[in-house]
Structures are given as structure tokens and as C-alpha cells.
Design a protein around this motif. Structure first.
Motif, short mmCIF file in Angstrom:
data_model
loop_
_atom_site.label_atom_id
_atom_site.label_comp_id
_atom_site.label_asym_id
_atom_site.label_seq_id
_atom_site.Cartn_x
_atom_site.Cartn_y
_atom_site.Cartn_z
N ASN A 227 -11.92 -5.36 2.32
CA ASN A 227 -11.53 -4.79 3.61
C ASN A 227 -10.60 -5.73 4.39
O ASN A 227 -9.76 -5.28 5.16
CB ASN A 227 -12.77 -4.48 4.45
CG ASN A 227 -13.56 -3.32 3.89
OD1 ASN A 227 -12.99 -2.39 3.33
ND2 ASN A 227 -14.88 -3.37 4.02
N LYS A 228 -10.76 -7.02 4.15
CA LYS A 228 -9.92 -8.01 4.84
C LYS A 228 -8.47 -7.84 4.43
O LYS A 228 -7.56 -7.78 5.28
CB LYS A 228 -10.43 -9.41 4.51
CG LYS A 228 -9.56 -10.52 5.07
CD LYS A 228 -10.07 -11.89 4.63
CE LYS A 228 -9.13 -12.99 5.09
NZ LYS A 228 -9.59 -14.33 4.63
N ASP B 241 -13.36 4.12 3.43
CA ASP B 241 -12.70 2.98 2.79
C ASP B 241 -11.20 3.21 2.70
O ASP B 241 -10.72 4.34 2.57
CB ASP B 241 -13.25 2.77 1.38
CG ASP B 241 -14.69 2.28 1.40
OD1 ASP B 241 -15.11 1.72 2.44
OD2 ASP B 241 -15.41 2.49 0.40
N SER B 242 -10.47 2.12 2.77
CA SER B 242 -9.01 2.18 2.62
C SER B 242 -8.64 2.47 1.17
O SER B 242 -9.31 2.03 0.23
CB SER B 242 -8.39 0.85 3.06
OG SER B 242 -7.03 0.79 2.72
N GLU C 286 -6.99 -4.46 5.63
CA GLU C 286 -6.67 -4.45 7.06
C GLU C 286 -5.40 -5.24 7.34
O GLU C 286 -4.58 -4.85 8.18
CB GLU C 286 -7.85 -5.03 7.84
CG GLU C 286 -7.67 -4.97 9.35
CD GLU C 286 -8.87 -5.52 10.10
OE1 GLU C 286 -8.80 -5.57 11.34
OE2 GLU C 286 -9.87 -5.90 9.44
N HIS C 287 -5.22 -6.35 6.62
CA HIS C 287 -4.02 -7.16 6.81
C HIS C 287 -2.77 -6.39 6.39
O HIS C 287 -1.71 -6.51 7.03
CB HIS C 287 -4.14 -8.45 5.99
CG HIS C 287 -2.93 -9.33 6.07
ND1 HIS C 287 -2.56 -9.98 7.23
CD2 HIS C 287 -1.99 -9.65 5.13
CE1 HIS C 287 -1.46 -10.68 7.01
NE2 HIS C 287 -1.09 -10.48 5.74
N SER D 260 -0.56 1.54 4.86
CA SER D 260 -1.96 1.96 4.97
C SER D 260 -2.38 2.85 3.81
O SER D 260 -3.58 3.04 3.58
CB SER D 260 -2.18 2.71 6.29
OG SER D 260 -1.30 3.82 6.38
N SER E 36 -2.19 -3.28 6.61
CA SER E 36 -1.88 -2.16 7.49
C SER E 36 -1.26 -2.59 8.81
O SER E 36 -1.01 -1.75 9.67
CB SER E 36 -3.15 -1.35 7.77
OG SER E 36 -4.11 -2.16 8.43
N LYS E 37 -1.00 -3.90 8.97
CA LYS E 37 -0.46 -4.40 10.24
C LYS E 37 0.84 -5.15 9.99
O LYS E 37 1.06 -5.71 8.92
CB LYS E 37 -1.46 -5.34 10.91
CG LYS E 37 -2.78 -4.67 11.30
CD LYS E 37 -3.73 -5.67 11.93
CE LYS E 37 -5.06 -5.01 12.31
NZ LYS E 37 -6.01 -5.98 12.90
N SER F 66 4.11 -3.08 6.54
CA SER F 66 2.73 -2.62 6.50
C SER F 66 2.62 -1.36 5.64
O SER F 66 3.59 -0.60 5.49
CB SER F 66 2.21 -2.34 7.91
OG SER F 66 2.97 -1.30 8.51
#
Length: 663
Positions: free
Chosen positions: A399-400, A388-389, A403-404, A413, A406-407, A411
Motif C-alpha cells: 500500500n505504501k 485495494d489499489s 500510494e506513492h 492510480s 498515485s501522487k 502519477s
């Protein structure tokens, strides 16, 4: 119940209790001698415990029980804590109810004894007029009439097997004698007793039902049950229960289980199974029906992909392992009520059990296993698992959103980098309401931001050099940058952990080879915390140790630092010279010798005094110095010890003097 002062009653007329069975009398004496004392000592403590629990249940603040909701994500947890930690329903436990009923019974017994003594008891002197039931100053005719009436009424022949009537008859005869016989009357008027001056004696009359011969078997049976059954059972129950637990209130069987399963090769993924096998859960997690087995099988299918292959197929361990993975993977919504209660029970004791696992790793000197146990505690607190993040610690994040974040631009992480981003530039909040955004911002303020500083030194040393065998101190200073000057760290933000948890930090120092030098839990909530690690400096050489500072509940905030140490050869140190004053201390008598000398002075006979006088005359009037006085005292003490051992030879005395002179 009668409380009488028998000091005024002569021994021939004292109240006599005739009991055919000596055990019955012993039992009744025990009751009246020890029961009131036990009640008086036990009741205040019992009521204090009860009142404390009741006041905590009814009047505790929300903060005291950990029911704080700093974000909307914590509201559900706060509501549940209020339900389970406040109100009268929190007192519906077997232990509290049993304690309350026993205390209430003892209180009723104490009040009955107290009011019985107040209403029926007497603490008085011998009053013949009161005993005969006549007015003070009655004439001889009335005295004889009252005596004849009462003696006929309480005569032993008319009241067989009635100790109370027999005692009353004796008192009536004694009262009549005190008013009619001249000598007895004189004694009564002078001393208050017809037999003359008497000593004070106080006793408590026994209830009639204890002395009734018809109740003898019942009383003896009660005595047998209490002394042979109830008391030994209570002691056995307490001992057998308390002997199961060791440090941190963890069962010894759990420690044995941890010792068997934890080693230097332990990884985080295997720790849920280790925790599930704790002795505290074995009775609770026993599957009792087919429905329970079916429920566990359904959950297992959902979490199997993130589970380590089980090493144990025992139903208890398997059930606990599956339930813990449901919590770690945030799939508790599939649990039924019974399974949810079992999981909550495991989470209640998880913190103390994980601490016990860390202590076992410390005993094994396995740094890697201890660090993995600490990280496992972080995952348990946040309801997250290995892949898990770190951003899932933020409220409403999935998770959505992780993930957003980290981009793209801005960003992040890691949770630390995300906190540093300004609020208006934080990503992942597009679909959030204003309240949810404020929750994220508030959580970022609560999450820790620490800095660590280390320093190695030797206490009371003149320089910074460390020599072989020195007692080294590694000072670790933890500064919480997210707190104000007078602010203290509060509860951990962990909405998925159903119990309050205080922020703390584990400080571990180990070698490069993975051996533990020290590992401690720092619980101080202050902004700046200093923790000292002490150990003996190793042999000459250069060393580098690893210092780990890990959170007990947050993921991604751990710190690691290197501690360098250079030790020098101790032989290069200048020779230590004893100060002359310290050298003289070697000639000082020991504490035992001083005590012996004191005894010699107290118990010395005239012969020793004469000898000392002769010696003083030979030496002249010269005053002895302090060293000479101590020398003489030491010699006397040793002579005394030698004579006590049966050794009176003069050669031994000379030897003592020679040894002392050599020093």
C-alpha cells in the motif's frame, strides 16, 4: 491346468467333471470363461493410466505443471508446485494406490494363468502310445502290460471321488482299444481318433482346488460374496459418487446453493460467503476441535472490517468465508498449518466453482451478477480485495508504494496507466533492489494490453441491413498488443494463487436492462482472437447493447463497448419466389416412399409384371419421362402402403392420382 484339444477324443472318453453342486460348476465356468477376457481388456487400460500418472510425476517439465518463475515473486509458488506436482510423493493418493494394487494383482493372476498353460498345458492330438506311457511301435505284449498296469492304478474303485483318475482310466481304455481293436485302429490311423472323424473342441481344465469337495463351501461362499456383495457395492459406489457431479465437475448441491444465493442484486462483497458454502467444502471445513474454533475466531477479528455481515452462521460456511477473506486481504501468515491446507484446498476448486456461479447467473439472465462473479474471480487470482489499489498486482508492491505512485508527477492510480509510463520514470521503486525493479518491469511486460473491435452482420446477406428475425452475428476481435506476431499468452502472473492459471477472457453481451444475451469464456492464447455471438434480431427498432470483455485473472484491464443495432420491418422485404426447380422438389417422393418403392420392385409378383406389361403395350413404345416415372413409382408406393393397411378400394387409388395431378 491342462489345455487339451478334445476334438480327437470321442464323447464316451471325454474328460468328465463330476460336481455335486451345480452352482460350483457354474462359478468355475464363469471364472474360466470371463475372467481371462476381462483381464485382457482391463489390464492395458489400467497400466496405461498408471504409466501416464507415473511419467507425469517423474518426467513432466516445469512449464507443463505451471512451475515457472518469471519473477522472483513467483519462485516460491514454483517451488511449491514442484513439490506437490512432481515426484513419487504425488502418487500417494488412495485412488492411485488402490488402482495400482488391483492392477498388480490381476497382472499376477494373468501371468500365472499364462505360464501354467505354457508349462502344464497341452494342445495335442490323440496319441495312445503317449497315454499308455510306451514307445511308438511297441508290440502287443508291451501294450497289454502297460494297459493292465495303468488300469489297475487309475481304476475308479481304487480312486473314489476322484474325477481326474476316472478320466485317466477312460483314456487308458480308449488308448488300448485304439491299438488292439482292428476297427478302432483303422479309424485312429485314418482320422487320428478310434471313433472316427471328430469335430474340434478346445477346453481349459479347471484347477483341482475348485473341484475338491472339501473346498465346495469356500468356493460357493466366494461366489456369493463376489456376486452379491463386491460387484453390487462397486457399482453402487461408482454411481452414487458420479451422480453427485454435474457440469464442470461441480456437485449438484453446489449448483442448488448458487441458485439459492445468486440473483440480480448480488454484489461482489457477498460472493466469498457464497463460494464458502459450496458442497465441495462442507466436509473439509467442518471444525473438529476447540483449537480450530479458536483459530477461526482469531482470523475473524482481523478480517471482520472488510467482510460483509454474514448471512449464515453455520460453522462450515463461516470457516470458509473467514479463510477466503484471509486470502483476499493477504493475511494468510496468521494461519496455522491445518487452516492453510484447508484454504489451499478451497483455492484448488475455486476456478471451476466460480465458472459454475457464472453459468448459474447466465441461466438466470442476470448480467450484473455474472460480471460480479467474474470480478470476484479476478480478486481471488491476485489475492486482493475491493479497496485495494490495482498496483498491488505488481510484485513487491504494498500500500505504501501504491500510494506513492498515485501522487505527484508521473502519477498513476490505475495499472494500465502505470504500464504506459517509461521504466526509468516509474514511481514507487526507490526502496527496491535491482532485482525487484526488474521484477516490476518484467511483470509490466506480462500483463495484458488488449484492444477490441466489434462488427454486426447477417451471414450470407446481400446488404448490411438487419431485418426482424434475422440471425445476427456480433463478431468480437480481441487483439493482445503486448504479444509478438507468433507469440502466445502464457500463464497468469499470480504469485499469491497457489495453482497455475491460464489467461482467458470473458465476453458478455447484454441489454441495457441487465439481461444476458450471451456470455462465453474465450481461452485461445493467440495474439488475435475472434469470437462470434449469434442471436435472433428483435422487433423493428433501434437497440443498443453493452459488450463487456473481462479478464479471468487480472484487475483493471476490462473493456466495455456499445453495440448498436437497427432492425427493419421484415414485411418490407421483396416477396420470395420459389425457383421452378425447387418447386418440383415438392413432387419428389419422400425417403419413406422411395424405400417402399424399392420394396415393391423387389417383391413384385408376376401379376404386377403382367399389369405393367399391359399398360406399356397400351401406351405404346414411347419412353416415359423422368417425371412420369417418378409419378408411377409414387403411385405404386402409395398403393402398396394402402394395401398393407387393408384398404384396397379403387376409389382411394383414384384419389391419390387426382391429388398428385393437382400438385
Amino acid at each position: 491346468m491342462i489345455l487339451r484339444s478334445l476334438s480327437d477324443y470321442s464323447s464316451p472318453c471325454n474328460i468328465c467333471i463330476s460336481v455335486s453342486d451345480s452352482q460350483l460348476l457354474t462359478f468355475t465356468r464363469l471364472i474360466h470363461a470371463y475372467a481371462p477376457c476381462m483381464i485382457i481388456f482391463v489390464l492395458p487400460l489400467a497400466w496405461y493410466s498408471i504409466i501416464t500418472k507415473v511419467s507425469k510425476a517423474l518426467f513432466s517439465s516445469d512449464e507443463a505443471i505451471g512451475a515457472v518463475s518469471r519473477t522472483s515473486a513467483e519462485k516460491k509458488k514454483a517451488v511449491e508446485l514442484k513439490k506437490t506436482s512432481k515426484g513419487l510423493k504425488t502418487l500417494y493418493s488412495t485412488g492411485f494406490i488402490v488402482n495400482f494394487m488391483i492392477t498388480l494383482t490381476l497382472t499376477a493372476l494373468f501371468l500365472w494363468l499364462y505360464f501354467s498353460v505354457q508349462s502344464d498345458g497341452e494342445v495335442n492330438s490323440f496319441d495312445p502310445f503317449s497315454i499308455l506311457g510306451i514307445d511308438t511301435g511297441a508290440d502287443l505284449k508291451e501294450i497289454k502290460k502297460a494297459y493292465k498296469k495303468m488300469s489297475l492304478k487309475y481304476h475308479p474303485d481304487k480312486n473314489p471321488n476322484n474325477p481326474q483318475a476316472e478320466a485317466t482310466f477312460m483314456m487308458v481304455a480308449k488308448a488300448y482299444e485304439a491299438l488292439v481293436d482292428p476297427v478302432a485302429k483303422e479309424n485312429y490311423e485314418k482320422y487320428g481318433n478310434p471313433d472316427g472323424k471328430q469335430s474340434l473342441a478346445v477346453s481349459i481344465g479347471l484347477p483341482e482346488f475348485l473341484l475338491d469337495t472339501n473346498n465346495r463351501n469356500l468356493v460357493l461362499l466366494s461366489y456369493l460374496v463376489i456376486m452379491v456383495g463386491v460387484i453390487p457395492f462397486a457399482v453402487w459406489s461408482y454411481y452414487s459418487n458420479s451422480s453427485k457431479f454435474g457440469e464442470k465437475d461441480v456437485m449438484y448441491d453446489s449448483y442448488a446453493w448458487f441458485h439459492h444465493n445468486l440473483n440480480e442484486h448480488t454484489i461482489v462483497k457477498t460472493l466469498p460467503e457464497v463460494l464458502a458454502g459450496s458442497a465441495e467444502f462442507r466436509q473439509r471445513n467442518m471444525t473438529k476441535s476447540a483449537a480450530d474454533k479458536e483459530q477461526i475466531a482469531q482470523i475473524l477479528n482481523k478480517v471482520r472490517s472488510q467482510m460483509q455481515k454474514p448471512s449464515y452462521n453455520h460453522p462450515v460456511v463461516l470457516k470458509g468465508n473467514v479463510l477466503l477473506h484471509a486470502h483476499l486481504t493477504r493475511q494468510t501468515d496468521v494461519l496455522n498449518a491445518a487452516s492453510a491446507d484447508d484454504l489451499k484446498y478451497m483455492l484448488r476448486y475455486s476456478s471451476s466453482l466460480i465458472d459454475a456461479m457464472i453459468s448459474v447467473c447466465k441461466h438466470q439472465e442476470s448480467l450484473n451478477a455474472a460480471l460480479n462473479c467474474i470480478r470476484f474471480g479476478q480478486y481471488m487470482a491476485q489475492g486482493m480485495w475491493l479497496k485495494d489499489s490495482e498496483l498491488l498486482q505488481l510484485p513487491h508492491f504494498t500500500n505504501k508504494e501504491a500510494e506513492h505512485c498515485s501522487k505527484g508527477k508521473n502519477s498513476a492510480s490505475s495499472i494500465v496507466s502505470y504500464i504506459k509510463i517509461p521504466n526509468d520514470s516509474k514511481k514507487g521503486l526507490a526502496d527496491f533492489s535491482e532485482e525487484q525493479k526488474q521484477d516490476v518491469f518484467k511483470c509490466c511486460e506480462i500483463l495484458p494490453d488488449i484492444a477490441i473491435e466489434t462488427k454486426v452482420f447477417v451471414d450470407d446477406d446481400e446488404d448490411d441491413k438487419v431485418y426482424e428475425g434475422d440471425l445476427c452475428t456480433v463478431s468480437v476481435t480481441i487483439t493482445r498488443n503486448n504479444l509478438g506476431d507468433n507469440e502466445k499468452a502464457g500463464l497468469v502472473h499470480a504469485p499469491r494463487f497457489p495453482f497455475p492459471k491460464r489467461e482467458a477472457w470473458w465476453v458478455a453481451l447484454g441489454t441495457k436492462e441487465g439481461k444476458i444475451i450471451s456470455i462465453d469464456k474465450v481461452t485461445s492464447p493467440n495474439k488475435v482472437v475472434e469470437h462470434k455471438i449469434k442471436f435472433l434480431a428483435p422487433r423493428k427498432g433501434q437497440y443498443e447493447f453493452d459488450l463487456h470483455v473481462l479478464s479471468n485473472a487480472y484487475i483493471g484491464f476490462d473493456k466495455k463497448d456499445s453495440v448498436e443495432l437497427t432492425t427493419l420491418d421484415a414485411s418490407t422485404l421483396p416477396e420470395y419466389k420459389i425457383h421452378p426447380d425447387d418447386a418440383e422438389l415438392d413432387d419428389e417422393p419422400t425417403l419413406f416412399e422411395e424405400m417402399m418403392n424399392a420394396n415393391i420392385e423387389d417383391d413384385s409378383d408376376s401379376d404386377e409384371e403382367d399389369d405393367s406389361d399391359d399398360e406399356s403395350e397400351e401406351e405404346g413404345i414411347r419412353e416415359l419421362s423422368a417425371a412420369e416415372r417418378k409419378k408411377q413409382e409414387l403411385q405404386k408406393a402409395r398403393k402398396k402402403a394402402a394395401s398393407a393397411a387393408g384398404d384396397d378400394s379403387d376409389s382411394d387409388d383414384d384419389e391419390v392420382e387426382e391429388v398428385y395431378t393437382e400438385k
